[in-house]
Write a protein that holds these residues in place. Structure first.
Motif, mmCIF file in Angstrom:
data_model
loop_
_atom_site.group_PDB
_atom_site.id
_atom_site.type_symbol
_atom_site.label_atom_id
_atom_site.label_comp_id
_atom_site.label_asym_id
_atom_site.label_seq_id
_atom_site.Cartn_x
_atom_site.Cartn_y
_atom_site.Cartn_z
ATOM 1 N N ALA A 38 45.201 27.246 28.289
ATOM 2 C CA ALA A 38 44.907 25.870 27.866
ATOM 3 C C ALA A 38 46.165 25.169 27.380
ATOM 4 C CB ALA A 38 43.849 25.882 26.762
ATOM 5 N N ILE A 41 48.416 24.463 30.490
ATOM 6 C CA ILE A 41 47.887 23.413 31.358
ATOM 7 C C ILE A 41 48.099 22.025 30.743
ATOM 8 C CG2 ILE A 41 45.736 22.385 32.217
ATOM 9 C CD1 ILE A 41 44.746 25.192 32.829
ATOM 10 N N CYS A 42 47.823 21.921 29.455
ATOM 11 C CA CYS A 42 47.887 20.620 28.793
ATOM 12 C C CYS A 42 49.269 20.299 28.230
ATOM 13 C CB CYS A 42 46.848 20.560 27.677
ATOM 14 S SG CYS A 42 45.149 20.695 28.284
ATOM 15 N N GLN A 143 42.427 15.435 35.559
ATOM 16 C CA GLN A 143 42.540 16.794 36.089
ATOM 17 C C GLN A 143 42.691 17.816 34.954
ATOM 18 O OE1 GLN A 143 45.853 17.401 38.721
ATOM 19 N NE2 GLN A 143 45.150 19.414 39.394
ATOM 20 N N LYS A 144 43.507 17.485 33.964
ATOM 21 C CA LYS A 144 43.696 18.404 32.843
ATOM 22 C C LYS A 144 42.435 18.513 31.990
ATOM 23 C CE LYS A 144 48.712 17.958 32.528
ATOM 24 N NZ LYS A 144 49.880 17.554 31.694
ATOM 25 N N GLN A 146 39.384 18.217 33.113
ATOM 26 C CA GLN A 146 38.469 19.054 33.880
ATOM 27 C C GLN A 146 38.873 20.527 33.797
ATOM 28 O OE1 GLN A 146 35.563 18.106 35.186
ATOM 29 N NE2 GLN A 146 36.021 16.060 34.370
ATOM 30 N N SER A 147 40.169 20.783 33.774
ATOM 31 C CA SER A 147 40.637 22.173 33.642
ATOM 32 C C SER A 147 40.257 22.745 32.282
ATOM 33 C CB SER A 147 42.154 22.233 33.823
ATOM 34 O OG SER A 147 42.528 21.862 35.131
ATOM 35 N N ALA A 150 36.644 23.562 32.367
ATOM 36 C CA ALA A 150 36.394 24.789 33.139
ATOM 37 C C ALA A 150 36.693 26.034 32.302
ATOM 38 C CB ALA A 150 37.236 24.777 34.411
ATOM 39 N N LEU A 151 37.778 25.980 31.524
ATOM 40 C CA LEU A 151 38.105 27.104 30.645
ATOM 41 C C LEU A 151 37.023 27.293 29.581
ATOM 42 C CD1 LEU A 151 41.951 26.615 30.101
ATOM 43 C CD2 LEU A 151 40.845 28.495 31.336
#
Length: 219
Positions: A38, A41-42, A143-144, A146-147, A150-151
């Motif tokens: 996380a 990604i961010c 997109q981030k 949504q990622s 998902a996590l």
């Protein structure tokens, strides 16, 4: 500072949290991997997996954060769990009336940016959040976000698997105790029969058999 309102289903939510038996447990690699991903990604220095308890938020996993818990009344995550189905994002807490004078903003760790996605039980109760934090203003792309969601879903699934594992382990423990009791009972009866101390219809036999059956029925 504005503390978060208490969810309308708070008693049920806290009960769901207790059922997971996760508060104050040791770190687990699977959750540490999630917070690392996380953070990466961010692009934030801090990522947390938090559990919102009655009067505190406790961190099951943390990246870039030193303490194990903070009071619920100053928690960003307490706001995030109000709507379990939506991410909660604060791009600049210094100019947000809910947080500008929050101790976590005005003092260390000087939170400016916060984005949290609720982690939930199987019946939809928000147990806490997977969140990312920074000391400067930020915007997350869709997109981030949504990622991150998902996590959080992966955490939800793992929480339920973990809960099922604990239930199975408890059942196995009770079964093991019942087997030991059964063996002890049978040995005792055989010894008493050999010594002509009891017959199958006598009161000691019936009492001990009743004790065993009562124990086994609780499994």
């Amino acid at each position: 500072m504005m503390s978060a309102p208490i969810p309308s289903n708070e008693s049920e939510r806290l009960n769901a949290l207790r059922q997971h038996n996760i508060l104050d447990t040791l770190p687990e690699e699977v959750y540490d991997e999630v917070t690392k991903i996380a953070s990466e990604i961010c692009g934030t220095p801090t990522a947390l997996l938090t559990m919102v308890d009655k009067d505190r938020q406790w961190f099951k996993s943390k990246q870039g954060f030193d303490v194990d818990e903070t009071p619920r009344e100053i928690s960003f995550c307490a706001h995030a769990i109000i709507n379990p189905d939506e991410p909660f994002i604060v791009e600049d807490a210094r100019y947000d009336e809910r947080f500008h004078d929050n101790p976590l903003v005005a003092k260390d760790p000087k939170i400016v940016f916060y984005a949290g996605v609720p982690v939930k039980s199987a019946d939809g109760h928000a147990l806490g959040t997977l969140c990312v934090i920074d000391t400067r203003p930020r915007e997350l792309t869709e997109q981030k976000i949504q990622s991150l969601k998902a996590l959080a879903k992966l955490v939800n699934v793992h929480f339920e698997l973990r809960k099922m594992k604990l239930v199975l382990e408890e059942r196995e423990r009770v079964l093991h105790q019942a087997r030991q009791l059964s063996t002890s009972f049978d040995n005792e009866v055989q010894n008493m029969l050999r010594n002509n101390q009891v017959t199958p219809g006598s009161s000691p036999f019936r009492a001990n058999r009743h004790l065993f059956e009562r124990t086994a029925s609780g499994i």
